[in-house]
Design a protein around this motif. Structure first.
Motif, PDB file in Angstrom:
ATOM      1  N   THR A   1      36.327  27.040  45.301  1.00 40.44           N
ATOM      2  CA  THR A   1      37.566  26.371  45.731  1.00 40.44           C
ATOM      3  C   THR A   1      38.611  27.445  46.012  1.00 40.44           C
ATOM      4  OG1 THR A   1      37.056  24.454  44.339  1.00 40.44           O
ATOM      5  CG2 THR A   1      39.328  24.675  45.133  1.00 40.44           C
ATOM      6  N   ASP A   2      38.741  27.799  47.274  1.00 42.88           N
ATOM      7  CA  ASP A   2      39.675  28.852  47.671  1.00 42.88           C
ATOM      8  C   ASP A   2      41.015  28.206  48.014  1.00 42.88           C
ATOM      9  OD1 ASP A   2      40.848  31.166  48.400  1.00 42.88           O
ATOM     10  OD2 ASP A   2      39.575  31.559  50.152  1.00 42.88           O
ATOM     11  N   ASP A   3      41.798  27.939  46.939  1.00 49.12           N
ATOM     12  CA  ASP A   3      43.085  27.261  47.128  1.00 49.12           C
ATOM     13  C   ASP A   3      44.259  28.226  47.090  1.00 49.12           C
ATOM     14  OD1 ASP A   3      42.940  27.992  44.501  1.00 49.12           O
ATOM     15  OD2 ASP A   3      43.128  25.962  43.677  1.00 49.12           O
TER      16      ASP A   3
ATOM     17  N   PRO B   1      20.061  47.569  48.971  1.00 48.01           N
ATOM     18  CA  PRO B   1      21.446  47.399  48.502  1.00 48.01           C
ATOM     19  C   PRO B   1      21.980  46.060  48.971  1.00 48.01           C
ATOM     20  CG  PRO B   1      21.132  49.550  49.531  1.00 48.01           C
ATOM     21  CD  PRO B   1      19.900  48.750  49.826  1.00 48.01           C
ATOM     22  N   ASP B   2      22.530  45.298  48.056  1.00 48.77           N
ATOM     23  CA  ASP B   2      23.030  43.966  48.389  1.00 48.77           C
ATOM     24  C   ASP B   2      24.388  44.092  49.063  1.00 48.77           C
ATOM     25  OD1 ASP B   2      23.582  41.337  48.617  1.00 48.77           O
ATOM     26  OD2 ASP B   2      23.339  40.844  46.496  1.00 48.77           O
ATOM     27  N   ALA B   3      24.474  43.559  50.273  1.00 50.68           N
ATOM     28  CA  ALA B   3      25.739  43.610  51.009  1.00 50.68           C
ATOM     29  C   ALA B   3      26.738  42.563  50.522  1.00 50.68           C
ATOM     30  CB  ALA B   3      25.477  43.397  52.497  1.00 50.68           C
ATOM     31  N   GLY B   4      26.356  41.740  49.559  1.00 49.90           N
ATOM     32  CA  GLY B   4      27.257  40.715  49.049  1.00 49.90           C
ATOM     33  C   GLY B   4      27.244  39.438  49.862  1.00 49.90           C
ATOM     34  N   GLN B   5      26.339  39.345  50.837  1.00 45.52           N
ATOM     35  CA  GLN B   5      26.303  38.166  51.696  1.00 45.52           C
ATOM     36  C   GLN B   5      25.934  36.918  50.919  1.00 45.52           C
ATOM     37  OE1 GLN B   5      23.757  38.665  55.057  1.00 45.52           O
ATOM     38  NE2 GLN B   5      24.207  36.654  55.922  1.00 45.52           N
ATOM     39  N   GLY B   6      24.973  37.040  49.996  1.00 46.30           N
ATOM     40  CA  GLY B   6      24.570  35.877  49.217  1.00 46.30           C
ATOM     41  C   GLY B   6      25.689  35.349  48.335  1.00 46.30           C
ATOM     42  N   LEU B   7      26.390  36.257  47.662  1.00 40.21           N
ATOM     43  CA  LEU B   7      27.516  35.838  46.827  1.00 40.21           C
ATOM     44  C   LEU B   7      28.626  35.213  47.669  1.00 40.21           C
ATOM     45  CD1 LEU B   7      27.791  38.897  44.396  1.00 40.21           C
ATOM     46  CD2 LEU B   7      26.988  36.606  43.831  1.00 40.21           C
ATOM     47  N   ALA B   8      28.872  35.817  48.837  1.00 42.46           N
ATOM     48  CA  ALA B   8      29.926  35.275  49.695  1.00 42.46           C
ATOM     49  C   ALA B   8      29.572  33.876  50.184  1.00 42.46           C
ATOM     50  CB  ALA B   8      30.158  36.217  50.873  1.00 42.46           C
ATOM     51  N   GLU B   9      28.296  33.680  50.553  1.00 40.03           N
ATOM     52  CA  GLU B   9      27.889  32.349  51.005  1.00 40.03           C
ATOM     53  C   GLU B   9      27.986  31.330  49.874  1.00 40.03           C
ATOM     54  OE1 GLU B   9      24.002  32.824  52.544  1.00 40.03           O
ATOM     55  OE2 GLU B   9      24.647  33.761  54.433  1.00 40.03           O
TER      56      GLU B   9
ATOM     57  N   THR C   1      41.236  36.311  42.436  1.00 41.33           N
ATOM     58  CA  THR C   1      40.545  37.262  41.560  1.00 41.33           C
ATOM     59  C   THR C   1      39.034  37.148  41.707  1.00 41.33           C
ATOM     60  OG1 THR C   1      42.366  37.100  39.968  1.00 41.33           O
ATOM     61  CG2 THR C   1      40.274  38.018  39.181  1.00 41.33           C
ATOM     62  N   TYR C   2      38.538  35.905  41.783  1.00 48.43           N
ATOM     63  CA  TYR C   2      37.101  35.700  41.920  1.00 48.43           C
ATOM     64  C   TYR C   2      36.609  36.223  43.267  1.00 48.43           C
ATOM     65  CZ  TYR C   2      32.664  33.425  40.858  1.00 48.43           C
ATOM     66  OH  TYR C   2      31.339  33.184  40.578  1.00 48.43           O
ATOM     67  N   ALA C   3      37.381  35.998  44.318  1.00 49.58           N
ATOM     68  CA  ALA C   3      36.995  36.478  45.644  1.00 49.58           C
ATOM     69  C   ALA C   3      36.964  38.008  45.674  1.00 49.58           C
ATOM     70  CB  ALA C   3      37.957  35.944  46.695  1.00 49.58           C
ATOM     71  N   GLU C   4      37.939  38.647  45.016  1.00 53.08           N
ATOM     72  CA  GLU C   4      37.942  40.109  44.967  1.00 53.08           C
ATOM     73  C   GLU C   4      36.762  40.638  44.167  1.00 53.08           C
ATOM     74  OE1 GLU C   4      41.665  41.246  43.362  1.00 53.08           O
ATOM     75  OE2 GLU C   4      42.851  40.608  45.111  1.00 53.08           O
ATOM     76  N   LEU C   5      36.417  39.946  43.085  1.00 50.23           N
ATOM     77  CA  LEU C   5      35.269  40.364  42.268  1.00 50.23           C
ATOM     78  C   LEU C   5      33.970  40.285  43.075  1.00 50.23           C
ATOM     79  CD1 LEU C   5      34.152  41.181  39.515  1.00 50.23           C
ATOM     80  CD2 LEU C   5      33.990  38.753  38.941  1.00 50.23           C
ATOM     81  N   ILE C   6      33.811  39.211  43.835  1.00 47.00           N
ATOM     82  CA  ILE C   6      32.615  39.075  44.672  1.00 47.00           C
ATOM     83  C   ILE C   6      32.577  40.168  45.726  1.00 47.00           C
ATOM     84  CG2 ILE C   6      31.527  37.620  46.435  1.00 47.00           C
ATOM     85  CD1 ILE C   6      32.321  35.196  44.827  1.00 47.00           C
ATOM     86  N   ASP C   7      33.723  40.476  46.302  1.00 49.08           N
ATOM     87  CA  ASP C   7      33.782  41.492  47.338  1.00 49.08           C
ATOM     88  C   ASP C   7      33.406  42.866  46.796  1.00 49.08           C
ATOM     89  OD1 ASP C   7      34.556  42.241  50.118  1.00 49.08           O
ATOM     90  OD2 ASP C   7      36.017  43.463  49.034  1.00 49.08           O
TER      91      ASP C   7
END
Length: 490
Positions: free
Chosen positions: A210-212, A195-203, A219-225
């Protein structure tokens, strides 16, 4: 099967290969030792009754020779009944003495350096190499010392044919390097889905995003999470097991004991790392005891795998990496949070296939948590020569015996003999000889989900031109070989 050691320039097209057939030849006229013993007992009872008085005695001994004939020739699941007797007897013995269930004693401290694993793996010991920091697993009964390295690589199926052929040739050279050593007991290639913990997407997001604070960024950060834990990833490891008996002289030269064995294994690790890099694989650092603990814990308790990856040092202790409870049945294994079933690849493709791609339907199956383990046992050149010479003599003598009694030679026997001749030709050309065992461990949360996943894996194996069988009566031992990177054997 041979490991290529050809130094010629690879071609521009991927060359198909052919696997050797599983040898089904017996000791005499296609009968195995157990079949001959059963047939001999039945025949002896019949001959004794005939010479001792005939009629009535023959009738009285009929149960003996009829049962002997039945268990000799009546097949069950592709094997004669007599070959099932050791499995059934061993299963009955383990059931009687209560070895089918394991429960960890949490209030009883374990000896320092031991692994909290069930069954015969309780004898394993851990050792940390002072020079590389690698965790090594010592089996004092089998006299082996094992180290594990995680390997990353690009998607093989997406490469062009010339690059695929070059990588296949380089991998063959890596295997040939292992064969030449004479000190390596086993090489295990383990490919597993987690099961992918999402670490790769988060990195990736932290490096390229661009987290401005804007709405699209949030929205993109929530989708990755949310998407990370719902996905899956593939992890590959290569385990190298040193035969401490074969390397006894080198171990004494290096100082003796487990420290000397670690020094010898370290030489093999350096050689294998160089061979893997030459094959364009990317070996990381050899796994430490904490990383090995995470791998073991994730195999027995898949539900915690994503959590262990997300939380740094959590679960990095071999003393607590084993399961809390294990229950074995005839066809399944139940551990902490999952049910497991192990399949044996009993037949590899009989026709020519392209290396690296024929297993794509099996390895790229999505939505199923499984581990694919390829256990390679290198044979020294002198042993391989003797084994091939013995097989040739047996094939020729069997063919002569069949011709003498008028039995027709079938195509399967001829194909097996051609496989032996091809292995002899490869060995003469300087290639190495390895014995392969393929195992697939399937895991699921419920029994129904497990059976559905096993059916899907069996269909994927058919698409890969492979034949699979569920290993009944030995699921616990098979699971340790298929799901754990410890170079265990069935």
């Amino acid at each position: 099967m041979s490991a290529s050691d050809d130094s010629s320039t690879p071609g521009t097209e991927l060359v198909p290969v052919k696997f050797s057939r599983l040898t089904r030849r017996g000791v005499l006229l296609g009968l195995s030792v157990s079949q001959l013993v059963a047939l001999g007992i039945g025949g002896a009872s019949l001959v004794w009754a005939f010479y001792a008085g005939g009629g009535l005695l023959i009738a009285m001994t009929a149960p003996i020779w009829l049962v002997a004939a039945a268990i000799t020739w009546v097949p069950v699941a592709g094997r004669p009944l007599v070959e099932w007797l050791p499995v059934v007897i061993w299963w009955a013995w383990r059931t009687t003495i209560g070895q089918l269930a394991y429960r960890r004693r949490i209030v009883v401290p374990r000896p320092e350096g031991t692994l909290a694993l069930p069954g015969d793996m309780a004898r394993l010991r851990e050792y940390v190499d002072p020079e590389t920091g690698a965790g090594m697993i010592h089996d004092p009964h089998q006299s082996t010392l094992t180290a594990i390295v995680e390997v990353t690589h690009p998607a093989f199926v997406l490469l062009d044919p010339a690059e695929q052929q070059r990588r296949v040739t380089s991998w063959g050279r890596a295997l040939a390097t292992v064969c030449r050593s004479g000190r390596v007991a086993t090489v295990q290639v383990l490919e597993r889905t987690l099961p992918d913990a999402g670490q790769g997407l988060a990195e990736w997001w932290s490096e390229h995003g661009t987290d401005d604070g804007s709405w699209p960024a949030r929205t993109y950060a929530e989708l990755i999470d949310r998407a990370g834990p719902a996905g899956e990833r593939h992890a590959s490891t290569i385990s190298l097991s040193l035969d401490m008996k074969a390397a006894a002289r080198q171990i004494r030269t290096a100082g003796g004991g487990i420290r000397g064995a670690a020094a010898v294994l370290r030489q093999e690790m350096t050689t294998v790392t160089a061979a893997l890099r030459a094959a364009d694989l990317n070996p990381g650092d050899w796994l430490g005891t904490g990383q090995i603990a995470v791998v073991l814990r994730s195999a027995y308790d898949p539900a915690i795998a994503a959590t262990l990856e997300r939380h740094g040092e959590l679960g990095h202790d071999l003393a607590t990496a084993g399961p809390v409870a294990v229950t074995e049945t005839w066809t399944r294994l139940r551990t902490d949070s999952a049910h497991h079933a192990v399949l044996w690849i009993s037949e590899w493709p009989r026709s020519q296939v392209y290396p690296g791609t024929f297993l794509a339907p099996l390895l790229l199956t999505t939505g199923i948590q499984r581990s694919f383990s390829l256990i390679c046992t290198p044979m020294r050149t002198d042993q391989a020569v003797r084994d091939i010479r013995k097989k040739k003599v047996e094939y020729v003598s069997d063919a002569s015996q069949r011709a003498r009694i008028g039995q027709i030679e079938d195509a399967g026997q001829t194909a097996e003999y051609q496989d032996v001749l091809r292995q002899e030709s490869d060995l003469t050309a300087g290639h190495g000889v390895l014995r392969y065992t393929g195992l697939v461990s399937v895991s699921a949360e419920t029994v129904d989900e497990l059976e559905a996943a096993v059916s899907a894996i069996e269909q994927a194996a058919i698409q890969s031109s492979c034949e699979t069988r569920r290993l009944v009566g030995q699921q616990a031992v098979a699971f340790t070989a298929a799901a754990l990177p410890l170079c265990r054997r069935v």
